[in-house]
Design a protein around this motif. Structure first.
Motif, PDB file in Angstrom:
ATOM      1  N   ALA A  42       3.213  13.635  -2.053  1.00 23.15           N
ATOM      2  CA  ALA A  42       4.451  12.940  -2.406  1.00 23.15           C
ATOM      3  C   ALA A  42       5.233  13.725  -3.456  1.00 23.15           C
ATOM      4  CB  ALA A  42       4.130  11.534  -2.915  1.00 23.15           C
ATOM      5  N   ARG A  44       0.837  -1.192   0.000  1.00 19.14           N
ATOM      6  CA  ARG A  44       0.000   0.000   0.000  1.00 19.14           C
ATOM      7  C   ARG A  44       0.881   1.255   0.000  1.00 19.14           C
ATOM      8  NH1 ARG A  44      -5.288  -0.430   1.345  1.00 19.14           N
ATOM      9  NH2 ARG A  44      -5.269   1.679   2.218  1.00 19.14           N
ATOM     10  N   LEU A  45       0.339   2.309  -0.565  1.00 17.28           N
ATOM     11  CA  LEU A  45       1.027   3.594  -0.547  1.00 17.28           C
ATOM     12  C   LEU A  45       0.459   4.461   0.561  1.00 17.28           C
ATOM     13  CD1 LEU A  45       1.214   4.477  -4.354  1.00 17.28           C
ATOM     14  CD2 LEU A  45       3.059   3.644  -2.888  1.00 17.28           C
ATOM     15  N   ASN A  46       1.338   5.155   1.246  1.00 15.53           N
ATOM     16  CA  ASN A  46       0.910   6.078   2.294  1.00 15.53           C
ATOM     17  C   ASN A  46       1.034   7.509   1.801  1.00 15.53           C
ATOM     18  OD1 ASN A  46       0.482   3.993   4.235  1.00 15.53           O
ATOM     19  ND2 ASN A  46       2.699   3.896   4.584  1.00 15.53           N
ATOM     20  N   GLY A  47       0.058   8.333   2.151  1.00  8.15           N
ATOM     21  CA  GLY A  47       0.113   9.742   1.778  1.00  8.15           C
ATOM     22  C   GLY A  47      -0.533  10.022   0.440  1.00  8.15           C
ATOM     23  N   HIS A  48      -0.968  11.263   0.256  1.00  3.95           N
ATOM     24  CA  HIS A  48      -1.616  11.688  -0.974  1.00  3.95           C
ATOM     25  C   HIS A  48      -0.575  11.832  -2.089  1.00  3.95           C
ATOM     26  CE1 HIS A  48      -3.887  14.187  -3.799  1.00  3.95           C
ATOM     27  NE2 HIS A  48      -4.977  13.778  -3.152  1.00  3.95           N
ATOM     28  N   ARG A 101       2.210   2.971  -7.831  1.00  2.00           N
ATOM     29  CA  ARG A 101       3.448   2.544  -7.162  1.00  2.00           C
ATOM     30  C   ARG A 101       4.670   2.856  -8.033  1.00  2.00           C
ATOM     31  NH1 ARG A 101       0.015  -1.690  -5.059  1.00  2.00           N
ATOM     32  NH2 ARG A 101       0.354  -2.942  -6.948  1.00  2.00           N
ATOM     33  N   ARG A 139       5.386   6.475  -7.555  1.00  2.63           N
ATOM     34  CA  ARG A 139       6.042   6.703  -6.268  1.00  2.63           C
ATOM     35  C   ARG A 139       7.506   6.266  -6.326  1.00  2.63           C
ATOM     36  NH1 ARG A 139       3.864   7.360  -1.108  1.00  2.63           N
ATOM     37  NH2 ARG A 139       2.127   8.252  -2.305  1.00  2.63           N
TER      38      ARG A 139
END
Length: 306
Positions: free
Chosen positions: A88, A80-84, A227, A230
């Protein structure tokens, strides 16, 4: 034999690398020098134009393409990705550290593992956009694996480079994306394509739409695209790595690229002094059919001199 498929029948296989499964295709002369094609952000290997791949195969090379992790028929990363996404991007722009499930360095190790799986020690590398960033890491940090590098519409990923237009940043971040059925995804992707393609040789929209439908039916993993985005942001600037590149290098960039601005190509040429820069008038962040011969000619000429 009348068709490119008959001349160069592609063969597919899966290769296990770094705990993931990668879908890999090879074509051309199995005894020829290998050329590894690395695709960009959110794009399946099918985005490589057949005419471009077959130009290299016609020249006697062993042509290899694959789906990056988190896209196409290769493995998805369960994280999972954290933060908007926009937060980022702001941290990236400020040069602040950013957590991510993986970075472009991991994706470069994926490429090395695929070469290992094919029993290839060294290969020519052709990378586009994010794939060009991965190619820089390969050439700078893994020079024993690289014979030459062709970097197409890419950059050092420096946060100091000119940003894309705001509407492209928002779309890349996935802000406001609604609907994940075929029609919604195709229409959204088509609208994005219109904003990044070139001004001189735009691909007919019906042709683009057909490809988008085909790719959607092949695979659709929007979380993987986020992802990968990111991963780019968390990797940060590649400038120190790019400075170490000593393999023969060709840089190809469109003068009308609204996503990765032409100034990025000039920075690459500055950091890799022996590199040859070719700017293609009117080309955007795409690979339109009318310029494929020019792209292949430039890359093949450099490779033949290695």
């Amino acid at each position: 034999m009348n068709s490119a498929v008959e001349r160069h029948p592609p063969k597919t296989q899966t290769i296990q690398v770094n705990g993931l499964s990668f879908f890999v295709e090879t074509r051309g002369n199995p005894e020829g020098e290998p050329v590894l094609f690395i695709m960009g952000l959110g794009a399946q290997m099918t985005l490589w134009p057949e005419a471009l791949l077959n130009a290299y195969a016609d020249a006697g090379y062993r042509v290899i393409r694959f789906d990056n992790r988190d896209i196409g028929l290769s493995s998805q990363v369960k994280a999972r990705l954290n933060g908007h996404p926009l937060a980022a991007m702001a941290r990236y722009r400020l040069g602040l550290p950013l957590a991510a499930p993986y970075t472009l360095h991991d994706m470069a190790r994926d490429a090395c593992g695929i070469l290992d799986g094919l029993d290839i020690t060294r290969a020519h590398i052709v990378g586009v956009s994010m794939g060009g960033m991965i190619s820089q890491i390969l050439a700078g940090d893994h020079p024993s694996r690289v014979r030459s590098a062709t970097l197409i519409m890419t950059s050092t990923n420096s946060p100091r480079l000119q940003l894309p237009k705001l509407q492209l940043i928002v779309k890349l971040a996935g802000v406001g994306a609604k609907g994940h059925d075929e029609e919604a995804v195709v229409n959204r992707s088509l609208a994005f394509w219109k904003t990044i393609q070139g001004t001189v040789h735009p691909t007919p929209l019906q042709e683009v739409q057909e490809r988008l439908r085909s790719d959607f039916r092949r695979s659709y993993h929007p979380a993987g695209i986020l992802r990968q985005t990111r991963a780019i942001l968390a990797t940060g600037s590649l400038s120190s790595i790019t400075r170490r590149i000593r393999v023969p290098t060709t840089i190809i960039h469109g003068t009308a690229d609204p996503l990765v601005r032409p100034g990025a190509a000039k920075q690459l040429q500055y950091l890799v002094p022996h590199a040859r820069l070719q700017l293609i008038s009117g080309m955007g962040h795409d690979l339109p059919e009318p310029v494929l011969h020019e792209i292949a000619k430039s890359g093949l000429a450099m490779m033949a001199s290695v």
